[in-house]
Design a protein around this motif. Sequence first.
Motif, PDB file in Angstrom:
ATOM      1  N   MET A 233       0.865  -1.215   0.105  1.00 20.58           N
ATOM      2  CA  MET A 233       0.130   0.128   0.046  1.00 20.58           C
ATOM      3  C   MET A 233       0.946   1.392  -0.128  1.00 20.58           C
ATOM      4  SD  MET A 233      -2.614  -1.754   0.236  1.00 20.58           S
ATOM      5  CE  MET A 233      -3.267  -3.315   0.758  1.00 20.58           C
ATOM      6  N   SER A 234       2.254   0.943   0.255  1.00 20.68           N
ATOM      7  CA  SER A 234       3.099   2.144   0.577  1.00 20.68           C
ATOM      8  C   SER A 234       2.846   3.415  -0.615  1.00 20.68           C
ATOM      9  CB  SER A 234       4.509   2.177   0.644  1.00 20.68           C
ATOM     10  OG  SER A 234       4.685   1.527   2.005  1.00 20.68           O
ATOM     11  N   LYS A 235       3.035   2.924  -1.900  1.00 19.90           N
ATOM     12  CA  LYS A 235       3.115   4.059  -3.073  1.00 19.90           C
ATOM     13  C   LYS A 235       1.516   4.194  -3.574  1.00 19.90           C
ATOM     14  CE  LYS A 235       7.354   2.793  -2.402  1.00 19.90           C
ATOM     15  NZ  LYS A 235       8.479   3.537  -2.042  1.00 19.90           N
ATOM     16  N   SER A 236       0.874   3.105  -3.591  1.00 22.44           N
ATOM     17  CA  SER A 236      -0.611   3.304  -4.463  1.00 22.44           C
ATOM     18  C   SER A 236      -1.553   4.377  -3.566  1.00 22.44           C
ATOM     19  CB  SER A 236      -1.325   2.199  -4.747  1.00 22.44           C
ATOM     20  OG  SER A 236      -0.444   1.461  -5.670  1.00 22.44           O
ATOM     21  N   SER A 238      -0.082   6.050  -0.616  1.00 24.40           N
ATOM     22  CA  SER A 238       0.453   7.118   0.105  1.00 24.40           C
ATOM     23  C   SER A 238       0.552   6.478   1.566  1.00 24.40           C
ATOM     24  CB  SER A 238      -0.135   8.443   0.112  1.00 24.40           C
ATOM     25  OG  SER A 238       0.913   9.233   0.488  1.00 24.40           O
ATOM     26  N   MET A 239       0.940   5.366   1.855  1.00 26.07           N
ATOM     27  CA  MET A 239       1.054   4.869   3.189  1.00 26.07           C
ATOM     28  C   MET A 239       2.312   4.279   3.639  1.00 26.07           C
ATOM     29  SD  MET A 239      -2.665   2.653   3.103  1.00 26.07           S
ATOM     30  CE  MET A 239      -2.856   2.089   4.980  1.00 26.07           C
ATOM     31  N   THR A 240       3.269   4.876   3.391  1.00 20.74           N
ATOM     32  CA  THR A 240       4.593   4.426   3.634  1.00 20.74           C
ATOM     33  C   THR A 240       5.012   4.021   5.022  1.00 20.74           C
ATOM     34  OG1 THR A 240       5.418   6.884   3.350  1.00 20.74           O
ATOM     35  CG2 THR A 240       6.041   5.370   1.677  1.00 20.74           C
ATOM     36  N   GLY A 241       4.377   5.119   5.905  1.00 17.14           N
ATOM     37  CA  GLY A 241       4.700   4.893   7.399  1.00 17.14           C
ATOM     38  C   GLY A 241       3.909   3.823   8.057  1.00 17.14           C
ATOM     39  N   TRP A 242       2.681   3.627   7.373  1.00 22.22           N
ATOM     40  CA  TRP A 242       1.708   2.451   8.105  1.00 22.22           C
ATOM     41  C   TRP A 242       2.539   1.237   8.113  1.00 22.22           C
ATOM     42  CZ3 TRP A 242      -3.633   3.494   9.236  1.00 22.22           C
ATOM     43  CH2 TRP A 242      -4.172   4.910   8.907  1.00 22.22           C
TER      44      TRP A 242
END
Length: 388
Positions: A233-236, A238-242
């Motif tokens: 999910m990080s890139k699609s 915008s959830m890098t920190g999750w």
Amino acid sequence: MDWTSHTMERIPESDTLKMFDLAKRLESEGKKIYHFEVGQPDFPTPKNVVIAGIDALKKGLTKYTPARGIPQLLDAIQGYYKSRGITINGRKNVIVTPGAKMALFQGFLSTIDAGDDVLLLSPAWPTYRVMIRTVNAKPVDVCTESNYTLDEEALKHAISRTVSALVINTPNNPTGGVLTKENLRLIYDLAMDHDFVVFSDEIYETLVYDGFKQTSMLEVDPTMERTLVINGMSKSYSMTGWRLGYAIGNEETISNMTRIQQNTTSCATSFVQYAGVEALNGDQSSIAAMVKEYHARRDEITRLFNEIEGVSCVSPMGAFYVFPDFVKYGVSSTTLAELILKKTGVCCTPGLAFGAKYDSHLRFSYPVSLAEIREGMAKLAQFLPTLI
Ligand SMILES: Cc1ncc(COP(=O)(O)O)c(C=O)c1O
């Protein structure tokens, strides 16, 4: 007492973070820095996803989950692929992990033996190389042509009996180049003929431009006979920190990875997994909005680079990176990146980090506003010609 294991000899510091640290130091001295080094979206996580995470927390969904992931998320991943015409069994073919990085590492640990050769279609994200070395295998670069265009002969030539896997990444970090369906078919045929595994990192698959549609390796290997897909999910979203990623593969591989997860991280964070369900099942309009903005930035940064004397920059089809060539400047990428940072405040990543052959390149990550792109490029346009 020697606190440092031999394994640590194979784990270097990240080149991107080295540049980031240097940039931070200059920033603390009051210098204006243009951050083109870090590969993370600048958009906020979509509101509906944040709310789903908060709701899960409020409901007390804060305990361990099944190691493989909560059934709702496994089903949501199955549904996401079904919407693209790809059939997987979420409960058997998927493992949810704390970030795609962890999915990759578990995948490498569960399939690669010490002493194996692992082919890397390069230029390649440095983490692959470090992880492959960490499991005591040997990364072997297979260089692509400009913009990650597959060189079939080079790939065929690199295959030997000691090769147990090939890592591909489309859209690619650092070039933004892509592999076509025909490329993936050829790779699958080679994997079948020569009995190796394909790790297909598809984390940038939604960030594509000019109407291009990224084919998944699952479309050419639907039974996952030779394929482990890495996504997240990080890139699609915008959830890098999750820290939320996943892998899709055959039952044997996924259950091996589940054993590793049981004995290491236990599971991905519980409430984050509920946010992931909303990311996949909820409103998808944020992706289209991000792609539209990245597209405009890609056009601008590519155009501005090509206006600078001695720089050649291909317009990439996906992800959010450009990888211009500075061969005419005749200096190493590390020297050039440091010089540019100190003289202009523009921070980027040396090409050498992505493979020995790429020392004339620099990677610029463009999750940066159009205004910052224009300012940063104007600084480069002023400074770079003084070096030729
Ligand atoms: C090619 C590639 N794969 C995977 C990742 C990591 O993703 P995650 O944040 O899910 O660990 C990155 C992050 O930069 C990446 O560039």
